[in-house]
Write a protein that holds these residues in place. Sequence first.
Motif, PDB file in Angstrom:
ATOM      1  N   GLU A 172      91.937 -14.184  64.992  1.00  0.00           N
ATOM      2  CA  GLU A 172      92.130 -13.557  63.691  1.00  0.00           C
ATOM      3  C   GLU A 172      93.018 -14.363  62.748  1.00  0.00           C
ATOM      4  OE1 GLU A 172      92.156  -8.962  63.923  1.00  0.00           O
ATOM      5  OE2 GLU A 172      93.181  -9.668  65.724  1.00  0.00           O
ATOM      6  N   LEU A 198      91.905 -16.964  59.026  1.00  0.00           N
ATOM      7  CA  LEU A 198      91.376 -16.575  57.722  1.00  0.00           C
ATOM      8  C   LEU A 198      92.256 -17.046  56.562  1.00  0.00           C
ATOM      9  CD1 LEU A 198      89.863 -13.032  58.382  1.00  0.00           C
ATOM     10  CD2 LEU A 198      88.665 -15.172  57.958  1.00  0.00           C
ATOM     11  N   VAL A 213      91.544 -20.693  55.887  1.00  0.00           N
ATOM     12  CA  VAL A 213      90.280 -20.913  55.191  1.00  0.00           C
ATOM     13  C   VAL A 213      90.423 -20.571  53.714  1.00  0.00           C
ATOM     14  CG1 VAL A 213      87.875 -20.161  55.011  1.00  0.00           C
ATOM     15  CG2 VAL A 213      88.897 -20.549  57.262  1.00  0.00           C
ATOM     16  N   LYS A 214      91.015 -19.430  53.434  1.00  0.00           N
ATOM     17  CA  LYS A 214      91.168 -18.987  52.049  1.00  0.00           C
ATOM     18  C   LYS A 214      91.978 -19.974  51.227  1.00  0.00           C
ATOM     19  CE  LYS A 214      92.751 -15.032  49.305  1.00  0.00           C
ATOM     20  NZ  LYS A 214      93.337 -13.664  49.372  1.00  0.00           N
ATOM     21  N   VAL A 247      85.794 -16.496  63.886  1.00  0.00           N
ATOM     22  CA  VAL A 247      86.606 -15.283  63.965  1.00  0.00           C
ATOM     23  C   VAL A 247      85.798 -14.188  64.652  1.00  0.00           C
ATOM     24  CG1 VAL A 247      87.979 -15.842  61.920  1.00  0.00           C
ATOM     25  CG2 VAL A 247      85.860 -14.550  61.662  1.00  0.00           C
ATOM     26  N   ALA A 278      85.730  -9.690  61.971  1.00  0.00           N
ATOM     27  CA  ALA A 278      86.224  -9.559  60.603  1.00  0.00           C
ATOM     28  C   ALA A 278      85.200  -8.804  59.772  1.00  0.00           C
ATOM     29  CB  ALA A 278      86.487 -10.936  60.001  1.00  0.00           C
ATOM     30  N   HIS A 319      88.104  -9.554  52.643  1.00  0.00           N
ATOM     31  CA  HIS A 319      88.820 -10.822  52.683  1.00  0.00           C
ATOM     32  C   HIS A 319      88.425 -11.622  51.444  1.00  0.00           C
ATOM     33  CE1 HIS A 319      90.275 -10.086  56.770  1.00  0.00           C
ATOM     34  NE2 HIS A 319      89.058  -9.664  57.049  1.00  0.00           N
ATOM     35  N   VAL A 375      86.765 -15.368  50.941  1.00  0.00           N
ATOM     36  CA  VAL A 375      86.219 -15.849  52.211  1.00  0.00           C
ATOM     37  C   VAL A 375      84.820 -15.278  52.402  1.00  0.00           C
ATOM     38  CG1 VAL A 375      86.467 -15.847  54.721  1.00  0.00           C
ATOM     39  CG2 VAL A 375      88.482 -16.100  53.267  1.00  0.00           C
ATOM     40  N   LEU A 412      81.753 -14.678  55.129  1.00  0.00           N
ATOM     41  CA  LEU A 412      81.551 -14.585  56.575  1.00  0.00           C
ATOM     42  C   LEU A 412      80.078 -14.769  56.913  1.00  0.00           C
ATOM     43  CD1 LEU A 412      83.850 -11.508  57.248  1.00  0.00           C
ATOM     44  CD2 LEU A 412      84.373 -13.902  57.740  1.00  0.00           C
ATOM     45  N   ALA A 454      83.826 -18.217  59.213  1.00  0.00           N
ATOM     46  CA  ALA A 454      84.431 -17.944  57.917  1.00  0.00           C
ATOM     47  C   ALA A 454      84.548 -19.243  57.129  1.00  0.00           C
ATOM     48  CB  ALA A 454      85.813 -17.314  58.084  1.00  0.00           C
ATOM     49  N   ARG A 510      85.273 -20.792  52.859  1.00  0.00           N
ATOM     50  CA  ARG A 510      85.821 -20.423  51.565  1.00  0.00           C
ATOM     51  C   ARG A 510      84.699 -20.256  50.545  1.00  0.00           C
ATOM     52  NH1 ARG A 510      88.405 -24.479  51.047  1.00  0.00           N
ATOM     53  NH2 ARG A 510      87.946 -25.509  49.065  1.00  0.00           N
TER      54      ARG A 510
END
Length: 300
Positions: free
Chosen positions: A131, A134, A137-138, A147, A150, A154, A157, A159, A271, A273
């Motif tokens: 977890e 994230l 990545v963001k 991940v 999720a 988010h 991000v 998925l 995940a 961006r």
Amino acid sequence: MLDVRRMQVLRAVVGCGSVTAAAARLGYTPSAVSQQVGALEKEAGTALLERVGRGVRPTAAGLLLTGYADAIAGQVAEAETALADLVAGRTGRLTVRYFATAGAALVAPAVARLRAEHPGVQLELKLTDPEDPLPEVKEGRADVALVVGASGGHEGVRLVKLLDDPYLVVLPKGHRLAARRSVELGELAEEPWVGSEWPGACLDAQLDACGAAGFRPRFAVESEDYVTAQGFVAAGLGVALIPRLGLGSRHPDVVVRVVRDPEPVRTIQAAVRETAPPQPALRAFLWALRDAATEGERVG
């Protein structure tokens, strides 16, 4: 400051030996070429060309600047080639975050395929919690992260679902349910349980399924990993749920059975961006992850 474009005009004149020939090569008029060289001489503060018969030859300063113009042209050509390779996905760098059980089943074959198809792409791989990645990545510190579980919410991000990884029940040999091909989850309600997950999305997948079956498991012992959990089960301390990807080599003193009604499942996602610019290498890696996941589901 010297104008780089004018230096390239000077380079053409020196290479051709005359303003007229340089103008023909560049697609300019001779007057325009003379104006460019004259402006460069003002910038340099010295003469760069001298007339010799019907042509010209460089002064010492002109020869010096022509050498630098050659070097600049070479670097620009190298930059264009490097940029073309990057845009085409032949080169680049990807930062990948993954968790342990996804490593062997998904990341390893995806990395092998990417290196075979895009050998110029560099990969930075780092093992992390399912977890935690994230935020990386963001914030752009990782290009892709694997991940578990999720959901939406988010911001920034995207998925990409890879596969559903079902939990199987691990029982001691000789257990009353060991002879069954499958076990209903509710049949484990009164059993002591061996915990195989830390709090988080993976444990939530177990607890949600148990809640749907009408009970909350009673954990008699906790373990830090799936191998240890199998050892506790083999010792008769309880039963455990372990995801298919986490089973690996099985303890000789346990049996593994499918769980039904309901089947606990954790969802594994990639995940990325949302605002990341198109990257052929990233796209190729995601396709490789999807293919590895498809193969894993088929084998499983």
